[in-house]
Design an enzyme around this catalytic site. Structure first.
Site, PDB file in Angstrom:
ATOM      1  CG  ASP A  67      -0.256  -0.344   2.521  1.00  0.00           C
ATOM      2  OD1 ASP A  67       0.984  -0.345   2.563  1.00  0.00           O
ATOM      3  OD2 ASP A  67      -0.967  -0.613   3.499  1.00  0.00           O
ATOM      4  CD  GLU A 143      -8.294   1.233   7.892  1.00  0.00           C
ATOM      5  OE1 GLU A 143      -8.162   0.266   8.680  1.00  0.00           O
ATOM      6  OE2 GLU A 143      -7.744   2.329   8.081  1.00  0.00           O
TER       7      GLU A 143
END
Ligand code: PGA
Length: 268
Positions: A67, A143
């Site tokens: 990421d 998330e």
């Protein structure tokens, strides 16, 4: 899911490094999925030292990071590209042209996401995907509520993640709220997934991942469905597991089996 409980954080790093070394010795042109954060730092240190001792080489390795923050230039000291260069790539013999990090400053982030997926596929897929875990169970920047089949995409960070990472930014400095992250579906395609966690603050996330329902509320729980995941934790991160002794027993059995295989005494 194989859960390995080690005494402390240095032992977690040594165990993880051993698996990377074995992979490199077997396949020098491996493809690694890499992670940022505090947890992998000791593992990177182990691998840097092994490289310096000439035990392993990264000269043929290609890597894909999980990421990157959006809207940070790669040269920004808090970008994950800068982190990887500083903490790992500049200290090993990898060709930096073969190190990929999602482009947080891409003019078109949506196109950049599909290009990232295509590049992983063109490299033949990821041999070992290294992961940390967030206190909220995130992997990469997936998330809670992330789709368990998601692919590389733009993802909004939760308030908890922003707060957890605020320590790296100066007061008043711009802190990104968005990221580009490999999806959970992308991670699930790695041949081996290695998740490291240390410290009490990760104990609940580890319990939810290992024992909880497979749920978007704990994105790491998707790894229960991965055929080859090794979770390496210290005693503190393992402290909320219902039966840590069972995992220790399994590990002893696995080590005994490996020793038999290596000494070729295993009955064929
Ligand atoms: P940490 O981050 O290693 O800094 O705890 C892990 C993560 O958020 O994935």
């Amino acid at each position: 899911m194989k859960v390995v409980i080690q005494d402390d954080s240095p032992a977690v790093a040594r165990y993880g490094a051993y698996i990377f070394r074995e992979q490199l010795q077997k396949q020098p042109a491996s493809v690694f999925g890499l992670a940022t954060g505090s947890t992998p730092l000791s593992l990177y240190r182990e691998l840097i030292n092994s490289t310096r001792r000439g035990e392993i080489s990264f000269s043929q390795v290609r890597s894909f990071n999980l990421d990157e923050y959006m809207d940070l230039a790669p040269q920004h000291p808090q970008s994950y590209r800068a982190f990887m260069d500083r903490e790992f790539f500049n200290q090993i013999d990898i060709d930096t042209a073969n190190t990929m990090v999602p482009p947080g400053d891409a003019a078109n982030p949506l196109t950049a996401c599909s290009e990232y997926e295509n590049a992983i596929a063109a490299a033949g897929g990821i041999d070992i995907q290294l992961l940390g875990i967030g206190r909220n169970g995130h992997i990469g920047f997936n998330e809670p509520t992330s789709c368990l089949a998601s692919r590389t995409r733009v993802k909004t960070l939760t308030r908890q993640t922003i707060d957890d990472n605020a320590r790296f930014f100066d007061a008043g400095e711009f802190q990104p709220q968005l990221s580009i992250t490999m999806g959970i579906g992308t991670i699930m395609e790695a041949k081996l997934v290695m998740l490291l966690a240390t410290g009490k603050s990760k104990a609940k996330a580890i319990k939810d991942m290992v024992e909880g329902p497979v749920s978007a509320w704990c994105p790491a729980s998707a790894l229960q469905m991965h055929p080859s995941t090794v979770v390496i934790v210290d005693e503190e991160a393992a402290s909320e597991l219902s039966d840590p002794d069972f995992f220790k027993h399994i590990e002893q059995q696995n080590q005994a089996l490996l020793a038999r295989l290596k000494s070729r005494r295993y009955p064929s």
